[in-house]
Design a protein around this motif. Sequence first.
Motif, PDB file in Angstrom:
ATOM      1  N   GLN A  27       9.259-115.538 -40.635  1.00  0.00           N
ATOM      2  CA  GLN A  27       8.523-115.503 -39.376  1.00  0.00           C
ATOM      3  C   GLN A  27       7.527-114.353 -39.509  1.00  0.00           C
ATOM      4  O   GLN A  27       7.930-113.214 -39.756  1.00  0.00           O
ATOM      5  CB  GLN A  27       9.481-115.239 -38.213  1.00  0.00           C
ATOM      6  CG  GLN A  27      10.551-116.297 -38.067  1.00  0.00           C
ATOM      7  CD  GLN A  27      10.234-117.247 -36.952  1.00  0.00           C
ATOM      8  OE1 GLN A  27       9.688-116.860 -35.928  1.00  0.00           O
ATOM      9  NE2 GLN A  27      10.563-118.499 -37.143  1.00  0.00           N
ATOM     10  N   ARG A  28       6.264-114.652 -39.396  1.00  0.00           N
ATOM     11  CA  ARG A  28       5.218-113.660 -39.615  1.00  0.00           C
ATOM     12  C   ARG A  28       5.385-112.438 -38.727  1.00  0.00           C
ATOM     13  O   ARG A  28       5.311-111.298 -39.193  1.00  0.00           O
ATOM     14  CB  ARG A  28       3.855-114.320 -39.373  1.00  0.00           C
ATOM     15  CG  ARG A  28       2.686-113.453 -39.711  1.00  0.00           C
ATOM     16  CD  ARG A  28       1.418-114.211 -39.480  1.00  0.00           C
ATOM     17  NE  ARG A  28       1.250-114.452 -38.053  1.00  0.00           N
ATOM     18  CZ  ARG A  28       0.124-114.326 -37.399  1.00  0.00           C
ATOM     19  NH1 ARG A  28      -0.968-114.003 -38.037  1.00  0.00           N
ATOM     20  NH2 ARG A  28       0.057-114.553 -36.116  1.00  0.00           N
ATOM     21  N   ASN A  29       5.639-112.651 -37.441  1.00  0.00           N
ATOM     22  CA  ASN A  29       5.760-111.522 -36.514  1.00  0.00           C
ATOM     23  C   ASN A  29       6.972-110.658 -36.824  1.00  0.00           C
ATOM     24  O   ASN A  29       6.907-109.427 -36.728  1.00  0.00           O
ATOM     25  CB  ASN A  29       5.806-112.009 -35.064  1.00  0.00           C
ATOM     26  CG  ASN A  29       4.468-112.562 -34.610  1.00  0.00           C
ATOM     27  OD1 ASN A  29       3.426-112.210 -35.146  1.00  0.00           O
ATOM     28  ND2 ASN A  29       4.496-113.447 -33.635  1.00  0.00           N
ATOM     29  N   GLU A  30       8.084-111.287 -37.185  1.00  0.00           N
ATOM     30  CA  GLU A  30       9.277-110.522 -37.530  1.00  0.00           C
ATOM     31  C   GLU A  30       9.049-109.671 -38.772  1.00  0.00           C
ATOM     32  O   GLU A  30       9.475-108.519 -38.835  1.00  0.00           O
ATOM     33  CB  GLU A  30      10.476-111.450 -37.749  1.00  0.00           C
ATOM     34  CG  GLU A  30      10.992-112.079 -36.476  1.00  0.00           C
ATOM     35  CD  GLU A  30      12.125-113.067 -36.729  1.00  0.00           C
ATOM     36  OE1 GLU A  30      12.691-113.091 -37.849  1.00  0.00           O
ATOM     37  OE2 GLU A  30      12.447-113.815 -35.790  1.00  0.00           O
ATOM     38  N   ALA A  32       6.143-108.596 -39.822  1.00  0.00           N
ATOM     39  CA  ALA A  32       5.202-107.537 -39.442  1.00  0.00           C
ATOM     40  C   ALA A  32       5.945-106.395 -38.746  1.00  0.00           C
ATOM     41  O   ALA A  32       5.675-105.218 -39.013  1.00  0.00           O
ATOM     42  CB  ALA A  32       4.106-108.100 -38.542  1.00  0.00           C
ATOM     43  N   ASP A  33       6.894-106.733 -37.881  1.00  0.00           N
ATOM     44  CA  ASP A  33       7.703-105.697 -37.221  1.00  0.00           C
ATOM     45  C   ASP A  33       8.519-104.917 -38.243  1.00  0.00           C
ATOM     46  O   ASP A  33       8.629-103.696 -38.166  1.00  0.00           O
ATOM     47  CB  ASP A  33       8.645-106.321 -36.181  1.00  0.00           C
ATOM     48  CG  ASP A  33       7.910-106.831 -34.949  1.00  0.00           C
ATOM     49  OD1 ASP A  33       6.736-106.432 -34.738  1.00  0.00           O
ATOM     50  OD2 ASP A  33       8.510-107.646 -34.213  1.00  0.00           O
ATOM     51  N   GLN A  34       9.085-105.620 -39.184  1.00  0.00           N
ATOM     52  CA  GLN A  34       9.918-104.979 -40.206  1.00  0.00           C
ATOM     53  C   GLN A  34       9.127-103.952 -41.023  1.00  0.00           C
ATOM     54  O   GLN A  34       9.639-102.898 -41.372  1.00  0.00           O
ATOM     55  CB  GLN A  34      10.493-106.050 -41.133  1.00  0.00           C
ATOM     56  CG  GLN A  34      11.389-105.514 -42.212  1.00  0.00           C
ATOM     57  CD  GLN A  34      11.979-106.638 -43.066  1.00  0.00           C
ATOM     58  OE1 GLN A  34      12.004-107.791 -42.665  1.00  0.00           O
ATOM     59  NE2 GLN A  34      12.448-106.290 -44.246  1.00  0.00           N
ATOM     60  N   ASP A  36       6.229-102.613 -39.959  1.00  0.00           N
ATOM     61  CA  ASP A  36       5.410-101.831 -39.036  1.00  0.00           C
ATOM     62  C   ASP A  36       3.916-101.995 -39.337  1.00  0.00           C
ATOM     63  O   ASP A  36       3.186-101.037 -39.590  1.00  0.00           O
ATOM     64  CB  ASP A  36       5.815-100.355 -39.095  1.00  0.00           C
ATOM     65  CG  ASP A  36       5.259 -99.572 -37.917  1.00  0.00           C
ATOM     66  OD1 ASP A  36       5.071-100.179 -36.846  1.00  0.00           O
ATOM     67  OD2 ASP A  36       5.004 -98.356 -38.080  1.00  0.00           O
ATOM     68  N   CYS A  37       3.499-103.261 -39.364  1.00  0.00           N
ATOM     69  CA  CYS A  37       2.093-103.574 -39.610  1.00  0.00           C
ATOM     70  C   CYS A  37       1.674-104.707 -38.677  1.00  0.00           C
ATOM     71  O   CYS A  37       2.503-105.264 -37.962  1.00  0.00           O
ATOM     72  CB  CYS A  37       1.871-103.961 -41.070  1.00  0.00           C
ATOM     73  SG  CYS A  37       2.659-105.508 -41.572  1.00  0.00           S
ATOM     74  N   VAL A  38       0.417-105.033 -38.699  1.00  0.00           N
ATOM     75  CA  VAL A  38      -0.070-106.127 -37.861  1.00  0.00           C
ATOM     76  C   VAL A  38       0.191-107.457 -38.574  1.00  0.00           C
ATOM     77  O   VAL A  38       0.226-107.511 -39.810  1.00  0.00           O
ATOM     78  CB  VAL A  38      -1.573-105.975 -37.543  1.00  0.00           C
ATOM     79  CG1 VAL A  38      -1.818-104.763 -36.672  1.00  0.00           C
ATOM     80  CG2 VAL A  38      -2.401-105.897 -38.807  1.00  0.00           C
ATOM     81  N   PRO A  39       0.390-108.542 -37.830  1.00  0.00           N
ATOM     82  CA  PRO A  39       0.652-109.844 -38.458  1.00  0.00           C
ATOM     83  C   PRO A  39      -0.447-110.297 -39.425  1.00  0.00           C
ATOM     84  O   PRO A  39      -0.163-110.970 -40.409  1.00  0.00           O
ATOM     85  CB  PRO A  39       0.771-110.792 -37.265  1.00  0.00           C
ATOM     86  CG  PRO A  39       1.250-109.917 -36.151  1.00  0.00           C
ATOM     87  CD  PRO A  39       0.556-108.595 -36.377  1.00  0.00           C
TER      88      PRO A  39
END
Length: 153
Positions: A27-30, A32-34, A36-39
Amino acid sequence: MRNVSEVIEQYLKHIIHQSTDGIVEIQRNELADQFDCVPSQINYVISTRFTLEKGFIVESKRGGGGYIRIQKIELNAHGSVLDHISKTISSHIDQSASEGLLYQLEESGYLTPREAAMARAAISRDVLVIKLPLRDEIRAKVLKAMLISLLSR
């Protein structure tokens, strides 16, 4: 110090390698959260480092519950390698695609680092100082001849 793109690339390659079937769905958003960057950083890494030329098939499903699936193409049989080379190169190939193919063949153990480096040098735009599209046609012929010769040993 490695940049975020390199860290994400290494992470994805690691989990692909760990999977039993060479496929990972993320999942792209997950992700990115992992990291700490933008999707869009995830998109950049996937679109530049997980290309067909580098031996990956990428598909995505958008919307809620969407995912990005990355699959490593395994080149196990000699015939499949030669088929892959023929399909990738065709009648012309740009420098980026040719470097991706060489990277994939080196990563898969079909070329030594020295052989890949020599091929890169021979097909570089700095060596093939000819206008496009002729440069890409000559690059394709030279690269295909080199690879068939190297892989037919």
